[in-house]
Scaffold this motif. Sequence first.
Motif: not given
Length: 151
Positions: A26-30
């Motif tokens: 999972k990518l948790n970038t804002f």
Amino acid sequence: HTANPRVLNLQLMRFVFDRQTGHKKKLNTFISFPEQLDMGPFLEGKDEKCVYELSAVLIHRGVSAYSGHYIAHVRDARTSDWYKFNDEDIEKMEGKKLQLGIEEDIAETVKSQTRKPKCSKGYHCSRNAYMLVYKCHREEDTDPMETYEEC
């Protein structure tokens, strides 16, 4: 003349395949996304107006692509009130505003990431939004129910 789609679903590709590990991650970038999205410049008839309004935000809370918790924020087309759907709990947001709570945007592994960045006016920020739903709204329309039927 082709009719514009009434609903625009944007999937943010939070879950990707990691070639190094051979697993999904999972990518948790804002990311920030607008309350209103003007698609006029991208339509065939460039003079055509089509403004989409944010009507739902789907959240995946959790750092893994294999587990987590899902929350939906949905706007009532008639009243413009926002509601948060969290399993059997439904909460009406105050002031008819979408409020993406800090508990939805915490990346559990990194404490320094728990702070939300400042969002520009008319935008929302999220680390865990994975799908955005926009509904077509034309400026000349006044009745919200007609808006979604005529676009």
